[in-house]
Design an enzyme around this catalytic site. Sequence first.
Site, mmCIF file in Angstrom:
data_model
loop_
_atom_site.group_PDB
_atom_site.id
_atom_site.type_symbol
_atom_site.label_atom_id
_atom_site.label_comp_id
_atom_site.label_asym_id
_atom_site.label_seq_id
_atom_site.Cartn_x
_atom_site.Cartn_y
_atom_site.Cartn_z
ATOM 1 N N GLU A 167 34.080 -12.164 -12.758
ATOM 2 C CA GLU A 167 33.393 -13.268 -12.077
ATOM 3 C C GLU A 167 32.427 -14.036 -12.981
ATOM 4 O O GLU A 167 31.213 -14.051 -12.730
ATOM 5 C CB GLU A 167 32.611 -12.747 -10.865
ATOM 6 C CG GLU A 167 33.460 -12.077 -9.816
ATOM 7 C CD GLU A 167 32.701 -11.822 -8.518
ATOM 8 O OE1 GLU A 167 31.497 -12.119 -8.470
ATOM 9 O OE2 GLU A 167 33.314 -11.349 -7.562
ATOM 10 N N GLU A 365 38.952 -7.179 -6.370
ATOM 11 C CA GLU A 365 37.828 -6.813 -5.488
ATOM 12 C C GLU A 365 38.057 -7.446 -4.132
ATOM 13 O O GLU A 365 38.547 -8.561 -4.017
ATOM 14 C CB GLU A 365 36.478 -7.339 -6.002
ATOM 15 C CG GLU A 365 35.792 -6.487 -7.016
ATOM 16 C CD GLU A 365 34.407 -7.013 -7.400
ATOM 17 O OE1 GLU A 365 33.662 -7.467 -6.509
ATOM 18 O OE2 GLU A 365 34.094 -6.972 -8.602
HETATM 19 C C1 BG6 Z 1 31.201 -9.158 -6.531
HETATM 20 C C2 BG6 Z 1 30.712 -8.497 -7.789
HETATM 21 O O1 BG6 Z 1 30.804 -10.467 -6.580
HETATM 22 O O2 BG6 Z 1 30.686 -8.759 -5.311
HETATM 23 C C3 BG6 Z 1 30.102 -7.127 -7.568
HETATM 24 O O3 BG6 Z 1 31.708 -8.431 -8.766
HETATM 25 C C4 BG6 Z 1 29.247 -7.130 -6.312
HETATM 26 O O4 BG6 Z 1 29.393 -6.757 -8.710
HETATM 27 C C5 BG6 Z 1 30.141 -7.465 -5.123
HETATM 28 O O5 BG6 Z 1 28.538 -5.949 -6.121
HETATM 29 C C6 BG6 Z 1 29.430 -7.470 -3.781
HETATM 30 O O6 BG6 Z 1 28.349 -8.352 -3.784
HETATM 31 P P1 BG6 Z 1 26.873 -7.861 -3.528
HETATM 32 O O7 BG6 Z 1 26.015 -8.976 -3.988
HETATM 33 O O8 BG6 Z 1 26.753 -7.633 -2.051
HETATM 34 O O9 BG6 Z 1 26.686 -6.628 -4.318
#
Ligand code: BG6
Length: 462
Positions: A167, A365
């Site tokens: 990202e 993800e």
């Molecule tokens: C993604 C990232 O954007 O979302 C992760 O690659 C991140 O590192 C995940 O933890 C969830 O977002 P957040 O801000 O709730 O941790």
Amino acid sequence: MKKFYNFPEGFFWGSASSAEQSEGKGNTGKGKTIWDHWFEIEKNRFFDEVGPDVTSDFFNRYDDDIKLMKELGHNSFRMSLSWARLFPNGDGEVNEKAVEFYNKVIDTFIANEVTPFVNLYHFDMPMAMQEKGGWESKKVVKAYANYTDKCFELFGDRIERWFTFNEPLGPVLGGYMQDFHYPNVIDFKRATQVAFNTILANAKAIRKFKKHNLKSKIGIVLNLSPTYPRSSNKYDLEAAEYCDLFYNRSFLDPCVKGEFPKKLVDTLKKYDQMPEYTKEDLKIIKENTAQILGINYYEPRRAKARDNAVNTKSPFMPEWLFDTYVLPGRKFNQYRGWEIYEKGILDLCNNVKDNYGNIEAFISENGMGVADEARFIENGQINDDYRIEFIKGHLKYIHKAIEEGCNINGYHLWTFIDCWSWMNAYKNRYGLVSLDLKTQKRTVKKSGEFYKLLGKNNGFED
Ligand code: BG6
């Protein structure tokens, strides 16, 4: 009627995490990252004032954690290497203790038949490099390329899938536009420089990679959000086009096709927001594109023509060209504020199929962070049916995407064990396995049991 959603043979099931969010400091003499630094100077900006020092202590517990992955249906896992661990100053000599640690981790994955996918950068700039200008500096781009070169040399014999960045839009938005990453700058022109240099760094890393003649593949992980216009009104359509240009195509086009979209470049020129670059930079970007693509999908973007005129005295932002809006009655994750729109993943995959040469891709993800999960404990286990529903809802569309010819070969959930989040720390929990922060005890959630069967059966019934 129930249906069994069977996935192609060899489909990658697993989850993803990152070094900063799971390793903890360890004892290799890791250099400070921007997160360590920011936490030191502004603890109050982190939920419950919890920093990245300990997290889930993967550094000491990787052996058991990897065995548990295996038990819970994983045949693969995306980890990241910490640049600041391997090079505490960002450049210079590699730290042998860190090399030893990552060798042990990689070998443990392989011994457990969990294929490690390795990402080289996940938001965790070494502080020493930030002091030299971070992604605004070409010197840092060079240091990053050297760091990646060393990683290919050290671990390239055992890694099948590499990723240059996770990202890259995150640090641009967070660090230079919206104040949720260090260095907390609000300046779009600097943001475009950071974006450009990251894209260049990606291409330079790929160029280094090719020199090693490895059998493996390399690509990039992008957070993509399908962009939906409010209506077919031409100004709504134009708004959605701008939103897509700035937040999807800005990275997707140069990283996969080697070229920046003309309309984006024209717009940056019009508003005097162009980064500095050379012809040679563009050539490197053109010649070193991704061989594989990771797609992180959490939420869609919905755009409409702006309701109000722009205040031209405010700093330029892409939002000068569109408004985003909330879909009335949307399904959403109230803890994170993100819309849940499962079909978005199908639209994304089809976009990659139709417009990006159907590049080999995987869902790198997707997940759901929920606060106060202890209230769902029944018989000692978190009964997270909502997460199971979330996963199934997305998997059905991934299944359809594959049926429609999309080249998707895996699904990695965010995340395995509840992890530390960038500012939210441990507020929202994403894991298949819950973490007791005080004792470090791991307890499999109901979703973990579901995942076990998912991997075992290579699909699920619903
Ligand atoms: C993604 C990232 O954007 O979302 C992760 O690659 C991140 O590192 C995940 O933890 C969830 O977002 P957040 O801000 O709730 O941790």
